[in-house]
Scaffold this motif. Structure first.
Motif, PDB file in Angstrom:
ATOM      1  N   LEU A 164       1.032  -1.265  -0.126  1.00 17.43           N
ATOM      2  CA  LEU A 164       0.035  -0.092   0.185  1.00 17.43           C
ATOM      3  C   LEU A 164       0.876   1.236   0.161  1.00 17.43           C
ATOM      4  CD1 LEU A 164      -2.277  -0.941   2.640  1.00 17.43           C
ATOM      5  CD2 LEU A 164      -2.792  -0.968   0.155  1.00 17.43           C
ATOM      6  N   GLY A 165       0.359   2.328  -0.486  1.00 18.05           N
ATOM      7  CA  GLY A 165       0.851   3.601  -0.406  1.00 18.05           C
ATOM      8  C   GLY A 165       1.898   4.033  -1.469  1.00 18.05           C
ATOM      9  N   ILE A 166       2.009   3.245  -2.559  1.00 19.08           N
ATOM     10  CA  ILE A 166       3.012   3.508  -3.560  1.00 19.08           C
ATOM     11  C   ILE A 166       2.635   4.870  -4.313  1.00 19.08           C
ATOM     12  CG2 ILE A 166       1.805   2.359  -5.444  1.00 19.08           C
ATOM     13  CD1 ILE A 166       5.564   2.488  -5.004  1.00 19.08           C
ATOM     14  N   GLU A 167       1.506   5.447  -4.238  1.00 18.47           N
ATOM     15  CA  GLU A 167       0.908   6.627  -5.010  1.00 18.47           C
ATOM     16  C   GLU A 167       1.391   7.686  -4.215  1.00 18.47           C
ATOM     17  OE1 GLU A 167      -3.002   5.460  -2.596  1.00 18.47           O
ATOM     18  OE2 GLU A 167      -1.096   4.634  -3.224  1.00 18.47           O
ATOM     19  N   GLU A 168       1.693   7.464  -3.114  1.00 20.56           N
ATOM     20  CA  GLU A 168       2.241   8.847  -2.263  1.00 20.56           C
ATOM     21  C   GLU A 168       3.513   9.046  -2.611  1.00 20.56           C
ATOM     22  OE1 GLU A 168       0.789  10.040   2.366  1.00 20.56           O
ATOM     23  OE2 GLU A 168       2.115   8.134   2.198  1.00 20.56           O
ATOM     24  N   PHE A 242       1.727  -4.596   3.411  1.00 18.99           N
ATOM     25  CA  PHE A 242       2.752  -3.747   3.742  1.00 18.99           C
ATOM     26  C   PHE A 242       2.432  -2.227   3.443  1.00 18.99           C
ATOM     27  CE2 PHE A 242       4.626  -7.961   3.516  1.00 18.99           C
ATOM     28  CZ  PHE A 242       5.457  -8.070   4.554  1.00 18.99           C
ATOM     29  N   GLU A 243       3.067  -1.509   4.187  1.00 20.67           N
ATOM     30  CA  GLU A 243       3.085   0.136   3.860  1.00 20.67           C
ATOM     31  C   GLU A 243       4.339   0.421   3.488  1.00 20.67           C
ATOM     32  OE1 GLU A 243       0.543   3.822   4.479  1.00 20.67           O
ATOM     33  OE2 GLU A 243      -0.170   1.698   4.974  1.00 20.67           O
ATOM     34  N   ILE A 244       4.300   1.318   2.493  1.00 20.03           N
ATOM     35  CA  ILE A 244       5.570   2.211   2.069  1.00 20.03           C
ATOM     36  C   ILE A 244       5.831   3.179   3.094  1.00 20.03           C
ATOM     37  CG2 ILE A 244       6.918   3.625   0.494  1.00 20.03           C
ATOM     38  CD1 ILE A 244       5.470   1.694  -1.741  1.00 20.03           C
ATOM     39  N   ILE A 245       6.780   3.353   3.752  1.00 20.39           N
ATOM     40  CA  ILE A 245       7.227   4.647   4.813  1.00 20.39           C
ATOM     41  C   ILE A 245       8.431   5.179   4.482  1.00 20.39           C
ATOM     42  CG2 ILE A 245       6.244   2.978   6.717  1.00 20.39           C
ATOM     43  CD1 ILE A 245       9.334   2.530   7.415  1.00 20.39           C
ATOM     44  N   ILE A 316     -10.119  -1.522  10.908  1.00 11.68           N
ATOM     45  CA  ILE A 316     -10.393  -0.166  11.393  1.00 11.68           C
ATOM     46  C   ILE A 316     -10.755   0.582  10.233  1.00 11.68           C
ATOM     47  CG2 ILE A 316      -9.853   1.926  12.524  1.00 11.68           C
ATOM     48  CD1 ILE A 316      -8.636  -0.062  14.438  1.00 11.68           C
ATOM     49  N   SER A 317     -10.012   0.572   9.242  1.00  8.37           N
ATOM     50  CA  SER A 317      -9.899   1.328   7.926  1.00  8.37           C
ATOM     51  C   SER A 317     -11.269   1.039   7.172  1.00  8.37           C
ATOM     52  CB  SER A 317      -8.607   1.366   7.069  1.00  8.37           C
ATOM     53  OG  SER A 317      -8.519  -0.008   6.531  1.00  8.37           O
ATOM     54  N   VAL A 318     -11.311  -0.081   7.140  1.00 11.48           N
ATOM     55  CA  VAL A 318     -12.886  -0.421   6.426  1.00 11.48           C
ATOM     56  C   VAL A 318     -13.917   0.108   7.013  1.00 11.48           C
ATOM     57  CG1 VAL A 318     -14.254  -2.425   5.897  1.00 11.48           C
ATOM     58  CG2 VAL A 318     -11.687  -2.599   5.507  1.00 11.48           C
ATOM     59  N   LEU A 319     -13.955  -0.227   8.288  1.00  9.76           N
ATOM     60  CA  LEU A 319     -15.270   0.402   9.284  1.00  9.76           C
ATOM     61  C   LEU A 319     -15.188   1.972   9.072  1.00  9.76           C
ATOM     62  CD1 LEU A 319     -17.538   0.124  11.523  1.00  9.76           C
ATOM     63  CD2 LEU A 319     -15.593   0.164  13.217  1.00  9.76           C
ATOM     64  N   LEU A 359      -3.428   8.147  10.511  1.00 12.00           N
ATOM     65  CA  LEU A 359      -4.891   8.311  10.708  1.00 12.00           C
ATOM     66  C   LEU A 359      -5.407   8.765   9.305  1.00 12.00           C
ATOM     67  CD1 LEU A 359      -7.549   8.661  12.120  1.00 12.00           C
ATOM     68  CD2 LEU A 359      -6.745  11.221  12.860  1.00 12.00           C
ATOM     69  N   PHE A 360      -4.871   9.571   8.585  1.00 11.26           N
ATOM     70  CA  PHE A 360      -5.199  10.111   7.307  1.00 11.26           C
ATOM     71  C   PHE A 360      -5.284   8.765   6.550  1.00 11.26           C
ATOM     72  CE2 PHE A 360      -4.098  14.276   8.189  1.00 11.26           C
ATOM     73  CZ  PHE A 360      -5.177  15.162   8.050  1.00 11.26           C
ATOM     74  N   HIS A 361      -4.213   7.962   6.582  1.00 21.39           N
ATOM     75  CA  HIS A 361      -4.078   6.468   5.658  1.00 21.39           C
ATOM     76  C   HIS A 361      -5.203   5.618   6.268  1.00 21.39           C
ATOM     77  CE1 HIS A 361       0.390   6.741   5.123  1.00 21.39           C
ATOM     78  NE2 HIS A 361      -0.215   7.806   4.512  1.00 21.39           N
ATOM     79  N   LEU A 362      -5.666   5.707   7.450  1.00 21.79           N
ATOM     80  CA  LEU A 362      -6.804   4.722   7.792  1.00 21.79           C
ATOM     81  C   LEU A 362      -8.018   5.442   6.860  1.00 21.79           C
ATOM     82  CD1 LEU A 362      -6.794   4.437  11.479  1.00 21.79           C
ATOM     83  CD2 LEU A 362      -6.195   2.738   9.904  1.00 21.79           C
ATOM     84  N   LEU A 363      -8.024   6.390   6.875  1.00 24.50           N
ATOM     85  CA  LEU A 363      -9.426   7.037   6.293  1.00 24.50           C
ATOM     86  C   LEU A 363      -9.411   6.882   4.567  1.00 24.50           C
ATOM     87  CD1 LEU A 363      -9.896   9.938   8.645  1.00 24.50           C
ATOM     88  CD2 LEU A 363     -11.144   7.935   8.693  1.00 24.50           C
ATOM     89  N   GLY A 364      -8.135   6.526   4.084  1.00 20.21           N
ATOM     90  CA  GLY A 364      -7.720   6.197   2.608  1.00 20.21           C
ATOM     91  C   GLY A 364      -7.233   7.434   1.956  1.00 20.21           C
TER      92      GLY A 364
END
Length: 401
Positions: A164-168, A242-245, A316-319, A359-364
């Motif tokens: 996840l997160g490659i677009e960032e 996985f998340e890109i950091i 949590i992000s789905v919810l 937090l922003f990531h959880l919300l998409g």
């Protein structure tokens, strides 16, 4: 009735199967980078298998070559990276150029853009876009996606890691452009450029994707279970998110040398020397896993660092997205809509520091542009055409994240 259109040589279209009405439209890309021919070869082999075995097709299956001229030259690109040009602004600038001003990758983009426009105008959905790639280093096969739930749910069907997160961190990938239109799009990195395993993994992935989408029936694909096991074994049973950091950028003129021996998903400790950049050592900033270390002359990304995403965070992000929590963000101080239709937020830099990036990531939401005082946040969830996919079996699966 099935018919196949196949053009000789390195034309734009590898092939096209048109089957019965009501099925999906699947678009596979191979060779967006010219030194990555495995995807193109895999598409050809799967198309050959469908034709020779007379397999019945539902909907449409397209195979599209990416950077044709670079594929012929065996280079990543000739004038510029084709997979960094796909933004509305860049596309409009290319369209405005005179014929004699167009660079090689400009012409490739215009050709692919026209093919995509024609497909979207003439075919029916749901649409699936899959882009095959390989890496310069050894790696487990993996999927990269923009963080929309339709991408997550479909990707989770495959027994490989999901990034996840490659677009960032990248500006202008083809799949991000397609995602902005609301369609399901994912990239599959099948292995190292020169390995036969990279072709085999792409073939396995393509057969699975064709069945999961409903374009082919599982009973018609001989060895379906074997393809699944092949990917599972190649990925060493790693199917985590996985998340890109971190991304280590390279600009033109830099001297970058990756230390030998690294492969994607290797764990590195804080302070470990990873590379030499302009005669200075580059150290790991924290304990993490290295991702796509650069072992080729062309490229703008020295390496990435990633970390595993906890399952609880995914749920949590789905919810939060299902209860439309992101819609409440503009009531916060320092947050306003930049483009409500596209789900783009303008966030004051102070607010962004207070509201942690996770937090922003959880919300998409993902960072797309940073200036001195403000951050532009975009959400793939806001533009995702969820209704197009709502009737599919994998979208209705409540156990999927």
């Amino acid at each position: 009735m099935i018919r196949m259109k196949d053009q000789i040589g390195r034309s734009r279209t590898i092939g096209h199967f048109k089957g019965g009405n009501g099925g999906p439209t699947m678009i596979f890309f191979g060779g967006i980078h010219g030194n990555e021919p495995s995807g193109e070869q895999a598409i050809q082999e799967v198309f050959k298998g469908i034709a020779e075995n007379g397999i019945s097709v539902n909907g449409n299956i397209y195979g599209i070559r990416g950077n044709v001229a670079a594929l012929l030259a065996g280079k990543r690109f000739l004038d510029g990276d084709l997979n960094r040009l796909w933004t509305d602004e860049k596309i409009e600038k290319i369209k405005a150029k005179a014929e004699n001003e167009l660079l090689n990758e400009d012409r490739e983009l215009l050709s692919i853009h026209q093919v995509l426009s024609d497909i979207l105008k003439t075919e029916s959905g749901p649409f699936y876009f899959i882009d095959f790639h390989t890496t310069s280093s050894k790696t487990l096969p993996f999927i990269t996606i923009n963080d929309a739930l339709i991408n997550r749910k479909f990707s989770k069907l495959f027994p490989v890691p999901i990034i996840l997160g490659i677009e960032e961190y990248l500006d202008g990938p083809l799949l991000s452009y397609i995602n902005e239109q609301g369609y399901l799009a994912l990239g599959f990195e099948s292995g190292q450029h020169t390995e036969r395993a990279a072709v085999d993994n792409s073939i396995a992935f393509m057969w699975l994707a064709l069945v999961y989408s409903g374009a082919l029936k599982r009973v018609d694909v001989e060895g379906f279970e074997g393809y699944y096991l092949q990917l599972q074994n190649s990925a060493q049973e790693n199917a985590n998110f996985f998340e890109i950091i971190y991304r280590h950028p390279i600009v033109s003129g830099d001297k970058f040398h990756m230390l030998p021996g690294f492969k994607s998903f290797d764990v590195v400790n804080k302070g470990k020397i990873l590379a030499e950049h302009n005669h200075k050592a580059v150290l790991a900033l924290q304990k993490s896993s290295i991702f796509m270390p650069l072992y080729q002359s062309q490229g703008e990304d020295g390496f990435f660092l990633i970390r595993k995403t906890p399952k609880l965070a995914l749920w949590i992000s789905v919810l939060l997205r299902k209860i439309r929590m992101p819609a409440l963000l503009p009531i916060l101080p320092g947050v306003s809509w930049a483009d409500k239709k596209k789900g783009t937020l303008l966030v004051n830099e102070r607010t962004a520091r207070f509201m942690a990036k996770p937090l922003f990531h959880l919300l998409g939401y993902r960072n797309r542009l940073i200036n001195k005082n403000e951050i532009l946040m975009t959400s793939r969830e806001a533009t995702a055409k969820n209704k197009m996919y709502s009737g599919t079996w994998w979208y209705r699966n409540k156990k999927s994240v």
